[in-house]
Design a protein around this motif. Structure first.
Motif, PDB file in Angstrom:
ATOM      1  N   ASP A   1      21.152  80.616  66.757  1.00 27.43           N
ATOM      2  CA  ASP A   1      20.432  81.784  67.255  1.00 27.43           C
ATOM      3  C   ASP A   1      20.248  82.746  66.089  1.00 27.43           C
ATOM      4  N   GLU A   2      19.106  83.407  66.047  1.00 22.95           N
ATOM      5  CA  GLU A   2      18.836  84.340  64.950  1.00 22.95           C
ATOM      6  C   GLU A   2      19.899  85.422  64.853  1.00 22.95           C
ATOM      7  N   GLU A   3      20.431  85.837  66.013  1.00 18.89           N
ATOM      8  CA  GLU A   3      21.405  86.932  66.023  1.00 18.89           C
ATOM      9  C   GLU A   3      22.681  86.595  65.263  1.00 18.89           C
ATOM     10  N   VAL A   4      23.015  85.318  65.165  1.00 18.33           N
ATOM     11  CA  VAL A   4      24.261  84.916  64.522  1.00 18.33           C
ATOM     12  C   VAL A   4      24.108  84.774  63.008  1.00 18.33           C
TER      13      VAL A   4
ATOM     14  N   GLU B   1      29.995  80.386  59.487  1.00 17.03           N
ATOM     15  CA  GLU B   1      30.688  79.181  59.043  1.00 17.03           C
ATOM     16  C   GLU B   1      31.731  78.737  60.058  1.00 17.03           C
ATOM     17  N   ASP B   2      32.482  79.681  60.585  1.00 17.71           N
ATOM     18  CA  ASP B   2      33.514  79.356  61.585  1.00 17.71           C
ATOM     19  C   ASP B   2      32.898  78.798  62.862  1.00 17.71           C
ATOM     20  N   LEU B   3      31.794  79.394  63.301  1.00 14.16           N
ATOM     21  CA  LEU B   3      31.134  78.918  64.518  1.00 14.16           C
ATOM     22  C   LEU B   3      30.597  77.503  64.340  1.00 14.16           C
ATOM     23  N   VAL B   4      30.012  77.230  63.179  1.00 11.85           N
ATOM     24  CA  VAL B   4      29.502  75.875  62.906  1.00 11.85           C
ATOM     25  C   VAL B   4      30.658  74.886  62.897  1.00 11.85           C
ATOM     26  N   MET B   5      31.756  75.257  62.254  1.00 11.20           N
ATOM     27  CA  MET B   5      32.920  74.371  62.185  1.00 11.20           C
ATOM     28  C   MET B   5      33.473  74.078  63.587  1.00 11.20           C
TER      29      MET B   5
ATOM     30  N   GLU C   1      25.655  89.637  56.119  1.00 11.22           N
ATOM     31  CA  GLU C   1      26.860  90.421  55.878  1.00 11.22           C
ATOM     32  C   GLU C   1      28.109  89.734  56.440  1.00 11.22           C
ATOM     33  N   ASP C   2      27.926  88.715  57.278  1.00 11.80           N
ATOM     34  CA  ASP C   2      29.083  88.058  57.905  1.00 11.80           C
ATOM     35  C   ASP C   2      28.889  86.542  57.923  1.00 11.80           C
ATOM     36  N   VAL C   3      28.765  85.957  56.766  1.00 14.31           N
ATOM     37  CA  VAL C   3      28.563  84.520  56.630  1.00 14.31           C
ATOM     38  C   VAL C   3      29.781  83.758  57.141  1.00 14.31           C
TER      39      VAL C   3
ATOM     40  N   THR D   1      26.636  66.932  72.305  1.00 14.84           N
ATOM     41  CA  THR D   1      26.290  68.277  71.874  1.00 14.84           C
ATOM     42  C   THR D   1      27.403  69.241  72.266  1.00 14.84           C
ATOM     43  N   ALA D   2      27.746  70.115  71.336  1.00 13.73           N
ATOM     44  CA  ALA D   2      28.753  71.139  71.586  1.00 13.73           C
ATOM     45  C   ALA D   2      28.234  72.453  71.025  1.00 13.73           C
ATOM     46  N   SER D   3      28.747  73.543  71.595  1.00 16.14           N
ATOM     47  CA  SER D   3      28.305  74.850  71.123  1.00 16.14           C
ATOM     48  C   SER D   3      29.509  75.752  70.882  1.00 16.14           C
ATOM     49  N   ALA D   4      29.251  76.847  70.177  1.00 19.65           N
ATOM     50  CA  ALA D   4      30.276  77.852  69.907  1.00 19.65           C
ATOM     51  C   ALA D   4      29.601  79.221  69.941  1.00 19.65           C
ATOM     52  N   GLY D   5      30.408  80.245  70.079  1.00 20.80           N
ATOM     53  CA  GLY D   5      29.862  81.604  70.089  1.00 20.80           C
ATOM     54  C   GLY D   5      28.964  81.850  71.276  1.00 20.80           C
TER      55      GLY D   5
END
Length: 115
Positions: A67-70, A80-84, A74-76, A43-47
């Motif tokens: 997280d709902e906040e992410v 996308e970058d965080l998931v990548m 307006e800022d897809v 498991t890895a995380s970002a943001g």
């Protein structure tokens, strides 16, 4: 008339026989370690933990948590970058575990094996 090539008695020399047994043993150990690796999860995380991705040892994504906040329509691109980033980090963990497993098996000989 003398025979050309081959070994006296027609069989393999003892050291070749031992080498074959060692190779078979190593192959079996490699298969067992690969199965163990495939059962593990990484498991890895970002943001700051806003995006979390879990990958198994087969390099398959098994879970994505956001997280709902992410989730901002307006800022897809940020999402996308965080998931990548999280996916790539989890995949690197699998690769490192695979290399460490192979290194333990080969005693650091290398050999260019890849899983």
């Amino acid at each position: 008339m003398a025979k050309r090539g081959g070994f006296p008695g027609g069989g393999m020399p003892a050291n070749m026989n031992n080498l074959m047994k060692q190779a078979q043993k190593m192959q079996k150990q490699m298969e067992e370690q690969q199965k163990e690796l495939e059962m593990k999860e990484f498991t890895a995380s970002a943001g700051g933990g806003a995006v979390e991705v879990t990958v198994n040892g087969k390099y398959e994504v098994t879970k994505v948590s956001l997280d709902e906040e992410v989730v901002d329509p307006e800022d897809v691109e940020m999402l996308e970058d965080l998931v990548m980033v999280a996916v790539n980090s989890a995949l690197r963990q699998v690769e490192e575990a695979s290399k460490a497993s192979m290194s333990r098996l080969t005693g650091g000989m290398g050999g260019g094996f890849s899983f």
